[in-house]
Design a protein around this motif. Structure first.
Motif, short mmCIF file in Angstrom:
data_model
loop_
_atom_site.label_atom_id
_atom_site.label_comp_id
_atom_site.label_asym_id
_atom_site.label_seq_id
_atom_site.Cartn_x
_atom_site.Cartn_y
_atom_site.Cartn_z
N LYS A 32 -15.09 -12.09 -1.82
CA LYS A 32 -14.53 -12.22 -3.16
C LYS A 32 -13.73 -10.97 -3.49
CE LYS A 32 -18.03 -15.14 -5.48
NZ LYS A 32 -18.97 -15.19 -6.64
N GLY A 33 -12.75 -11.13 -4.38
CA GLY A 33 -11.95 -9.99 -4.81
C GLY A 33 -11.69 -10.03 -6.30
N TRP A 34 -11.55 -8.85 -6.90
CA TRP A 34 -11.24 -8.71 -8.33
C TRP A 34 -10.26 -7.56 -8.51
CZ3 TRP A 34 -16.14 -9.23 -6.38
CH2 TRP A 34 -16.91 -10.33 -6.81
N VAL A 35 -9.51 -7.59 -9.60
CA VAL A 35 -8.60 -6.50 -9.96
C VAL A 35 -8.85 -6.11 -11.41
CG1 VAL A 35 -6.21 -5.80 -10.27
CG2 VAL A 35 -6.83 -7.24 -8.33
N GLN A 36 -9.00 -4.83 -11.66
CA GLN A 36 -9.06 -4.30 -13.02
C GLN A 36 -7.64 -3.88 -13.39
OE1 GLN A 36 -11.16 -0.52 -13.70
NE2 GLN A 36 -12.31 -1.51 -15.35
N GLN A 37 -6.94 -4.74 -14.11
CA GLN A 37 -5.51 -4.55 -14.31
C GLN A 37 -5.19 -3.31 -15.13
OE1 GLN A 37 -3.20 -7.93 -15.34
NE2 GLN A 37 -4.18 -9.28 -13.88
N SER A 38 -6.10 -2.88 -15.99
CA SER A 38 -5.82 -1.70 -16.81
C SER A 38 -5.76 -0.42 -15.99
CB SER A 38 -6.88 -1.57 -17.90
OG SER A 38 -8.17 -1.41 -17.33
N THR A 39 -6.44 -0.41 -14.84
CA THR A 39 -6.49 0.81 -14.01
C THR A 39 -5.90 0.62 -12.63
OG1 THR A 39 -8.68 0.26 -13.12
CG2 THR A 39 -8.61 1.51 -15.19
N GLY A 40 -5.73 -0.64 -12.19
CA GLY A 40 -5.26 -0.89 -10.83
C GLY A 40 -6.36 -0.85 -9.79
N LEU A 41 -7.62 -0.76 -10.23
CA LEU A 41 -8.74 -0.71 -9.29
C LEU A 41 -9.01 -2.09 -8.71
CD1 LEU A 41 -11.12 0.93 -8.06
CD2 LEU A 41 -12.48 0.22 -10.04
N VAL A 42 -9.14 -2.15 -7.39
CA VAL A 42 -9.44 -3.39 -6.69
C VAL A 42 -10.87 -3.32 -6.16
CG1 VAL A 42 -8.81 -4.91 -4.77
CG2 VAL A 42 -7.04 -3.65 -6.00
N LEU A 43 -11.61 -4.40 -6.36
CA LEU A 43 -12.98 -4.52 -5.85
C LEU A 43 -13.05 -5.71 -4.91
CD1 LEU A 43 -16.10 -4.07 -5.83
CD2 LEU A 43 -16.19 -5.49 -7.90
N VAL A 44 -13.57 -5.48 -3.71
CA VAL A 44 -13.77 -6.55 -2.74
C VAL A 44 -15.22 -6.52 -2.27
CG1 VAL A 44 -13.14 -7.46 -0.46
CG2 VAL A 44 -11.37 -6.52 -1.95
N GLU A 45 -15.85 -7.69 -2.22
CA GLU A 45 -17.22 -7.80 -1.72
C GLU A 45 -17.28 -8.86 -0.63
OE1 GLU A 45 -19.38 -6.77 -6.01
OE2 GLU A 45 -19.63 -8.75 -5.11
N GLY A 46 -18.12 -8.62 0.36
CA GLY A 46 -18.28 -9.58 1.44
C GLY A 46 -19.73 -9.71 1.85
N ALA A 47 -20.13 -10.93 2.19
CA ALA A 47 -21.47 -11.20 2.72
C ALA A 47 -21.30 -11.95 4.03
CB ALA A 47 -22.30 -12.02 1.73
N TYR A 48 -21.96 -11.48 5.09
CA TYR A 48 -21.81 -12.06 6.42
C TYR A 48 -23.21 -12.38 6.96
CZ TYR A 48 -17.47 -9.68 5.44
OH TYR A 48 -16.33 -9.24 4.82
N GLU A 49 -23.45 -13.64 7.19
CA GLU A 49 -24.79 -14.10 7.56
C GLU A 49 -24.92 -14.25 9.08
OE1 GLU A 49 -27.25 -17.64 5.62
OE2 GLU A 49 -26.00 -18.35 7.28
N PHE A 50 -26.10 -13.87 9.59
CA PHE A 50 -26.44 -14.03 11.00
C PHE A 50 -27.74 -14.80 11.11
CE2 PHE A 50 -23.65 -10.50 10.52
CZ PHE A 50 -22.82 -10.54 11.63
#
Length: 301
Positions: free
Chosen positions: A87-105
């Motif tokens: 998943k990804g998100w952007v905080q438009q007021s600051t330009g900060l990008v957040l990305v999260e990932g989950a990988y299952e085994f």
């Protein structure tokens, strides 16, 4: 008599077991729900698909981001990778990008083996700028990156049960690694102990050398999409946006599903209002509050 009573109790126990309710195996949780929300409400979600390639991830999708796709696929197969989600998100007021990932085994040992390969691969990446401490998380590592065009990002990669989890933040003006670590700790606390039943201790023997094969797994795979996400979702004033601003005001239905052309309603899942702002690659359009994937959009071959 004592023997008969023992036999009777034994038979009664068997009957109770047979008559007891069957316990169905729990379904594995949706990995999209395993990933937590951003630290504040002013982050805008990046739609799945498009340039960011967010959403469900299979082995082919992950391997395609590697410097050696065949070797990456081999690593994932050996470690019994089952599925992933980003998943990804952007905080438009600051330009900060957040990305999260989950990988299952399939097994906890596979997640740990992949984690080790990830750390080795990340440290050999040309964008890698050093590790930072991750107190309170283990096994885990934090890594600083800076792309060739100067875009900095920090990542925390960690293991919980049979999951590899990744939290990445990137911003042109720099990243506070303590914020990344705080989000990673919250993700660790929220994630389940395991998403698949574990049969017990198992070893994972892998003959793949991540350094020799150039497999940059984990954080590097996610960091690779940050620059494109910023380009897509930071609302900079461009000629295209000026034209969009001059377009007639967009009218949406109360539920946001339909747009009004002055004479009738149209489904946003089938068509895009004329004159609206679009992302540089044409994959998304902006409705005034959030980005939406263009219906039927396909990337260029």
């Amino acid at each position: 008599m004592r023997r008969a009573r023992a036999a009777l109790l034994s038979m009664l126990g068997l009957c109770l077991i047979a008559a007891g309710p069957e316990v169905a195996a729990a379904s594995p949780p949706d990995l999209a729900n395993v990933l937590i929300d951003p630290p504040s409400a002013d982050f805008q979600a990046v739609p799945n698909g498009g340039s960011g390639k967010f959403g469900p991830q299979d082995a082919d999708a992950i391997a395609s981001n590697s410097t050696d796709g065949a070797a990456a696929k081999q690593r994932l197969t050996k470690d019994q990778f089952t599925r992933g989600y980003e998943k990804g998100w952007v905080q438009q007021s600051t330009g900060l990008v957040l990305v999260e990932g989950a990988y299952e085994f399939k097994l906890n040992s596979g997640a740990r083996d992949y984690f080790s390969a990830s750390k080795s691969g990340d440290s050999s990446n040309s964008d890698f700028k050093g590790f930072f401490d991750t107190p309170g998380l283990s096994p885990a590592y934090g890594a600083h990156f800076k792309s060739s065009d100067g875009f900095p990002s920090d990542a925390v990669v960690f293991v919980k049960g049979n999951l590899n989890l990744v939290v990445v933040m990137g911003n042109r003006s720099g990243v506070d690694s303590s914020r990344v670590l705080a989000q990673a700790k919250a993700q660790f606390s929220s994630a389940p102990a395991n998403t698949l039943p574990q049969p017990g201790a198992s070893s994972s023997a892998s003959g793949v050398n991540p350094l020799a094969l150039g497999i940059f797994t984990g954080a590097v795979l996610v960091v690779a999409v940050l620059a494109s996400v910023v380009a897509l979702f930071l609302r900079r004033r461009t000629p295209g946006q000026a034209a969009a601003a001059a377009a007639p005001p967009l009218t949406l239905s109360g539920d946001g599903r339909y747009w009004w052309d002055g004479g009738g309603w149209h489904d946003t899942e089938n068509s895009v209002p004329p004159g609206v702002q679009r992302s540089p690659d044409g994959a998304y359009w902006y409705d005034g509050s959030r980005w939406r994937l263009v219906p039927g959009w396909q990337p260029r071959p």
